[in-house]
Design a protein around this motif. Sequence first.
Motif, mmCIF file in Angstrom:
data_model
loop_
_atom_site.group_PDB
_atom_site.id
_atom_site.type_symbol
_atom_site.label_atom_id
_atom_site.label_comp_id
_atom_site.label_asym_id
_atom_site.label_seq_id
_atom_site.Cartn_x
_atom_site.Cartn_y
_atom_site.Cartn_z
ATOM 1 N N PHE A 187 13.963 -32.852 -2.219
ATOM 2 C CA PHE A 187 14.236 -31.846 -2.794
ATOM 3 C C PHE A 187 13.222 -30.597 -2.655
ATOM 4 N N PHE A 188 11.751 -30.950 -2.544
ATOM 5 C CA PHE A 188 10.901 -30.227 -2.399
ATOM 6 C C PHE A 188 11.165 -29.424 -0.708
ATOM 7 N N GLY A 189 11.442 -30.401 0.257
ATOM 8 C CA GLY A 189 11.687 -29.828 1.458
ATOM 9 C C GLY A 189 12.698 -28.681 1.682
ATOM 10 N N LYS A 190 13.758 -29.084 0.741
ATOM 11 C CA LYS A 190 14.953 -28.170 0.748
ATOM 12 C C LYS A 190 14.428 -26.769 0.321
ATOM 13 N N PHE A 191 13.640 -27.065 -0.944
ATOM 14 C CA PHE A 191 13.170 -25.834 -1.782
ATOM 15 C C PHE A 191 12.431 -24.856 -0.561
ATOM 16 N N ILE A 192 11.435 -25.428 -0.003
ATOM 17 C CA ILE A 192 10.645 -25.110 1.146
ATOM 18 C C ILE A 192 11.272 -24.381 2.277
ATOM 19 N N TYR A 193 12.323 -24.921 2.683
ATOM 20 C CA TYR A 193 13.123 -24.394 3.870
ATOM 21 C C TYR A 193 13.848 -23.016 3.207
ATOM 22 N N LEU A 194 14.510 -23.228 2.175
ATOM 23 C CA LEU A 194 15.322 -21.931 1.656
ATOM 24 C C LEU A 194 14.431 -20.902 1.087
ATOM 25 N N MET A 195 13.220 -21.132 0.581
ATOM 26 C CA MET A 195 12.319 -20.167 0.014
ATOM 27 C C MET A 195 11.795 -19.472 1.352
ATOM 28 N N ASP A 196 11.495 -20.244 2.383
ATOM 29 C CA ASP A 196 11.219 -19.611 3.776
ATOM 30 C C ASP A 196 12.139 -18.582 4.377
ATOM 31 N N ALA A 197 13.492 -19.082 4.135
ATOM 32 C CA ALA A 197 14.661 -18.294 4.684
ATOM 33 C C ALA A 197 14.729 -16.945 3.855
ATOM 34 N N TYR A 198 14.615 -17.264 2.460
ATOM 35 C CA TYR A 198 14.930 -15.899 1.488
ATOM 36 C C TYR A 198 13.872 -14.887 2.002
ATOM 37 N N GLU A 199 12.386 -15.333 2.002
ATOM 38 C CA GLU A 199 11.704 -14.480 2.197
ATOM 39 C C GLU A 199 11.719 -13.849 3.540
ATOM 40 N N ASP A 200 12.280 -14.304 4.674
ATOM 41 C CA ASP A 200 12.373 -13.762 6.088
ATOM 42 C C ASP A 200 13.484 -13.164 6.418
ATOM 43 N N ILE A 201 14.441 -13.146 5.509
ATOM 44 C CA ILE A 201 15.976 -12.673 5.685
ATOM 45 C C ILE A 201 15.925 -11.300 6.622
ATOM 46 N N GLU A 202 15.130 -10.361 5.912
ATOM 47 C CA GLU A 202 15.657 -9.087 6.534
ATOM 48 C C GLU A 202 14.900 -9.223 8.183
ATOM 49 N N GLU A 203 13.561 -9.652 8.392
ATOM 50 C CA GLU A 203 13.053 -9.792 9.458
ATOM 51 C C GLU A 203 13.944 -10.541 10.727
ATOM 52 N N ASP A 204 14.629 -11.638 10.092
ATOM 53 C CA ASP A 204 15.251 -12.638 10.648
ATOM 54 C C ASP A 204 16.692 -11.829 11.374
ATOM 55 N N LEU A 205 17.390 -11.068 10.428
ATOM 56 C CA LEU A 205 18.540 -10.251 10.879
ATOM 57 C C LEU A 205 18.232 -9.277 11.836
#
Length: 282
Positions: A187-205
Amino acid sequence: MFGYIVVHRPELRVREYEAYEAAYCGLCRSLKRRHGWPGQMTLSYDMTFLALLLTGLYEPKTRTCIKGCLVHPGRRHACRENLYYDYAADMNVLLTYYKCLDDWQDERKPGRLVYAWLLKSRMKTLEKQYGKKTARTKELLEALRELEKKKVYDLDRTAGLFGAIMAELFVYREDQWENKLRRMGFFFGKFIYLMDAYEDIEEDLKKGNYNPFAQWYEKEDFEEKCAAVLKMMMAEASRTFELLPILKDAGILRNILYAGVWTRYGQVRQRRKETDHDDRSL
């Protein structure tokens, strides 16, 4: 490497913060001693948490020393040393190496390839010592890359693969605590992966990169849904932590679990609110 698993300093006692600094410095020294300066550059707060967690659970003989360093030449400071700091250092290098290769495959960033090359000599030793973990980490990252290439937006599948990687790293040995450590790491890993995605969403799009939250971004409840998912992941990790018989540095670990992990989230949320306000005022 990610920097999401940190303390919330305002809620720590002075003695607790000094102990946390000693843990961070201990991991740094272990990285330098075992893997040279390329390894030392992988230093992360995420693996500091792992070193504290395993030390608190297994209560090994720990040496505290006072040392100076090039980063802080003006003062000497405490640092901790035991086999779990060495283990966390090894896992930090292992994860960074494969993540660099993954970033090179995905985005062709030359710097990542160069850094992986610098770590490659150390990986030969780690592959001998942790054959199962290195093979499993590589396998899971390749599976995750394939899902991202295919634009699979199933959060359980994508975040679950990174969760499985962290589950492997959290388990030091096969014993009575293995299942709980594996679940917590997952669950730590899932949190880290999704938190990273949340932070980078604008740049990724903007760049056309994969992001698991891409299909949510334009919806009005984007922030609420992201917050709910992140809270769910950390709630499961915290619930599992409370089942472990940890007394040493338990206050620091709880500070990270219940407050520190939300530091970057709060910063990103505030920045996004300010950007939205500025856009509306134009």
